[in-house]
Design a protein around this motif. Structure first.
Motif, mmCIF file in Angstrom:
data_model
loop_
_atom_site.group_PDB
_atom_site.id
_atom_site.type_symbol
_atom_site.label_atom_id
_atom_site.label_comp_id
_atom_site.label_asym_id
_atom_site.label_seq_id
_atom_site.Cartn_x
_atom_site.Cartn_y
_atom_site.Cartn_z
ATOM 1 N N ASP A 1 0.849 -1.361 0.515
ATOM 2 C CA ASP A 1 -0.575 0.218 -0.073
ATOM 3 C C ASP A 1 0.435 1.111 0.160
ATOM 4 O O ASP A 1 1.656 1.631 1.024
ATOM 5 N N GLN B 1 2.369 0.651 3.684
ATOM 6 C CA GLN B 1 2.923 -0.295 4.554
ATOM 7 C C GLN B 1 2.212 -1.799 3.734
ATOM 8 O O GLN B 1 2.512 -1.339 2.830
ATOM 9 N N LYS C 1 0.496 -4.877 4.652
ATOM 10 C CA LYS C 1 -1.015 -5.340 5.003
ATOM 11 C C LYS C 1 -0.715 -6.846 4.724
ATOM 12 O O LYS C 1 -0.931 -6.755 3.931
ATOM 13 N N HIS D 1 -2.533 -7.843 14.347
ATOM 14 C CA HIS D 1 -3.712 -7.935 14.710
ATOM 15 C C HIS D 1 -4.843 -8.714 15.307
ATOM 16 O O HIS D 1 -5.193 -9.120 16.160
ATOM 17 N N TYR E 1 -0.781 -8.955 10.272
ATOM 18 C CA TYR E 1 -0.394 -7.267 11.120
ATOM 19 C C TYR E 1 -0.029 -6.021 9.625
ATOM 20 O O TYR E 1 -0.420 -7.045 8.418
ATOM 21 N N ASN E 2 0.953 -5.305 10.186
ATOM 22 C CA ASN E 2 0.567 -5.057 9.155
ATOM 23 C C ASN E 2 2.450 -4.496 9.854
ATOM 24 O O ASN E 2 2.089 -4.012 10.990
#
Ligand code: BES
Ligand code: ZN
Length: 618
Positions: free
Chosen positions: A50, A55, A57, A84, A127-128
């Motif tokens: 992104d 990031q 992701k 996350h 996660y990111n």
């Protein structure tokens, strides 16, 4: 039905071999992971690149192999990641599990502890990465050759892979991997894996790396990346603006592969491509398997700096095939690679050039040794508690190379070559630490040809500071001639126009500049410049050597060019010595700060870190 006795033997041998694989080497201090208990053997990445948020992701899946019963946690390395959710796979279903992210350590990052319900075979972390990830650089269009589209790339060695993936980040272990990467449709991702040169309309790409590799070799880049084939095994990936120049410069890459195969055995990674990065890439090159990442600063137009390609290619044997087990053992990667690099250069470009490159490296090392803390001049360095980046120097490279040259000299090329070839074969797709290497060397070389090298000599090379008296001292006849012309100029026995520089190679120029007297007058510097236009040299190594000398002599004539140079290049080796020399003089601080203010936003996080520290020190 297996007989009970056979069963016991089988169990014992399984346990025994497991304990051997787990405890063979010194524990890697730079990982939190419990890789001695449970090992991630295969990784599946699902990531979205992104550019808007800078990031990566998505998720990473680990396939696990247990080395003992009763392991309850999987411990992974992370740095600046947002975690996350974590799932484990058991009995055909994924279900959430608990995890804990510990406080951040400046060197190692944050330990991620995941609860493993009854030896699950798979774990998936959602996660990111964050925009400040130490292992990624996100470039705006203006920082690229084409100026229209953004670019991103990873640099994972030594311990930065953990800033973009939660992993067991140790070179003691290996993973194979596959990845599904999504990016904007007008960009393409590329990885240290099998790459398909075709662009996909939908921005979805799949990658596979079937051979097991240490995590620091997992690499990704994305941008306006195009493709040009050079030979059966080699190709260039780069922005379209650089494709032709890069392909012309590096056309000898196939000859380098062929030469290395003859000396050290088969190239085991199928293709060998080069990804040419934007100039902010903080290194000269990075040996990501199948796809070395390369700085554009070596595209000189005359192949004068292609030893860099020989170096990154050589890592396909020393480093990628046989890997240092911990970062203390970096010399096993870089010293062997510098040695093999020079052998490749000798095969492809001849002995004169190879010896010139040895002599330049030797001189560089001798100068560096004077300033390094004694403990950092030891091959088997102690770096517990330190960031491997801070201990980085020419020692693992050139002292390591000189050690192998010493062995070659004593045992003769024939016997040393077959030893090295066997070493690569015996340890292929494995790791090795300094202790095991020493044992292997004794058994397979020293003891087989008694009376040539003693173990005391080996230990001196590996464990003592500075260079042993027995070190080879490479000198080049070509350089001796250059030196005598230089001397005649200083004694006023000749003029600059009488020195036969017309056919000098870049190496002769570098020797010339590096060997000018440290107290050379401004008058002589300026005479050299008006005769040879050194300040305007388009060869980045020559420009670097010349600018450095002029900084040390306080010659203001170079200031404009210096600022342009430091703003346009992010390769640490070319800029850090210039900042260091500038900051030696307090009165240049404002000038230097001014350049850095402009340059810093374009530098990679690693280069920023190094140079920030230089400013903070003074
Ligand atoms: N693997 C290194 C770069 C590296 C080493 C990154 C240690 C992080 C930690 C690469 O192969 C290398 O040595 N690059 C040199 C090339 C040169 C010696 C020809 C460079 O970047 O200058
Ligand atoms: Zn290297």
């Amino acid at each position: 039905m297996i007989k009970p006795f056979a069963r016991i033997i089988a169990i014992i041998s399984v346990c025994f071999s497991l304990s051997i694989t787990a405890n063979q080497f010194e524990k890697d201090w730079h990982t939190y992971s419990n890789y001695q208990d449970v090992v991630s053997t295969h990784i599946v990445l699902n990531l979205d690149v992104d550019f808007n948020t800078k990031q990566l992701k998505g998720s990473i899946e680990h396939h696990l192999k247990y080395n003992r019963k009763g392991v309850q946690n999987l411990v992974l390395d992370t740095r600046d990641l947002d975690i996350h959710r974590v799932e484990t796979f058991r009995c055909g279903v994924w279900s959430d599990t608990t995890f804990k992210l510990s406080e951040r350590d400046d060197v190692k990052g944050s330990k991620l502890t995941i609860v493993l319900p009854r030896m699950s075979k798979r774990v998936k972390v959602h996660y990111n990465s964050r925009p400040e990830a130490s292992g990624l650089q996100w470039l705006s269009p203006i920082q690229t050759a084409g100026k229209k589209l953004p670019f991103m790339f990873s640099q994972s060695q030594a311990i930065h892979a953990r800033s973009w993936m939660p992993i067991q980040d140790t070179p003691a272990m290996r993973v194979s991997y596959e990845a599904n990467i999504h990016t904007a449709k007008n960009l393409r991702p590329i990885m240290s894996a099998k790459n398909d040169p075709k662009w996909n309309e939908n921005g979805d790409y799949h990658f596979e790396m079937p051979q097991p590799i240490p995590t620091y070799l997992i690499a990704i880049a994305a941008g306006n990346i195009h493709y040009k084939k050079m030979s059966k095994q080699t190709a260039i990936y780069s922005e379209p603006e650089l494709l032709d120049a890069a392909a012309a410069e590096f056309i000898d890459t196939q000859a380098m592969i062929d030469a290395t195969e003859k000396m050290y055995g088969k190239y085991r990674w199928t293709d060998y491509d080069l990804l040419i990065l934007p100039p902010s890439f903080p290194f000269g090159g990075m040996e990501n398997p199948r796809l070395s990442f390369i700085t554009p600063t070596v595209i000189a137009g005359d192949k004068s700096l292609v030893s860099l390609i020989a170096h990154e290619l050589a890592h396909s044997w020393s480093g990628n095939l046989v890997t240092n087990a911990t970062w203390r053992d970096l010399w096993l990667n870089e010293g062997f690679t510098s040695y093999v690099e020079n052998r490749i250069m000798e095969e492809v470009f001849g002995k004169d050039r190879a010896i010139m490159e040895q002599a330049l490296a030797y001189q560089g090392l001798k100068e560096e040794l004077v300033d390094l803390p004694k403990a950092d001049t030891i091959l088997h360095i102690v770096i517990e508690g330190r960031d491997p980046d801070d201990a980085f120097s020419g020692v693992p490279y050139t002292k390591g190379q000189l050690f192998l040259m010493f062995l070659e000299e004593r045992f003769g090329r024939k016997d040393f070559d077959s030893f090295l070839r066997q070493y690569f074969d015996d340890h292929a797709f494995g790791s090795i630490d300094t202790k095991s290497f020493t044992r292997y060397l004794k058994k397979n070389l020293i003891d087989r040809h008694t009376g040539k090298v003693s173990m005391a000599e080996v230990k001196e090379w590996i464990n003592e500071p500075m260079l042993p008296a027995s070190s080879p001292k490479p000198t080049s006849d070509v350089f001796t001639k250059v030196k005598s012309h230089m001397d005649s100029w200083f004694t006023n026995d000749t003029t600059l126009s009488n020195i036969p520089t017309k056919d000098w190679t870049v190496h002769e120029w570098l020797f010339f500049i590096n060997n000018l007297p440290k107290d050379i007058s401004l008058d002589r510097l300026n005479k050299l410049d008006s005769q040879f236009s050194l300040t305007q040299s388009t060869n980045n190594e020559i420009a670097h050597a010349w600018l450095l000398l002029n900084i040390k002599r306080n010659n203001p004539v170079i200031n404009k060019r210096l600022a342009d140079y430091m703003i346009s290049i992010g390769r640490r080796k070319l800029i850090v010595p210039l900042y260091k020399a500038l900051l030696e003089t307090e009165s240049k601080r404002a000038f230097t700060q001014n350049i850095y203010n402009k340059a810093r936003p374009g530098y990679h996080p690693l280069a920023q870190g190094t140079i920030d520290a230089l400013f903070a020190k003074k």
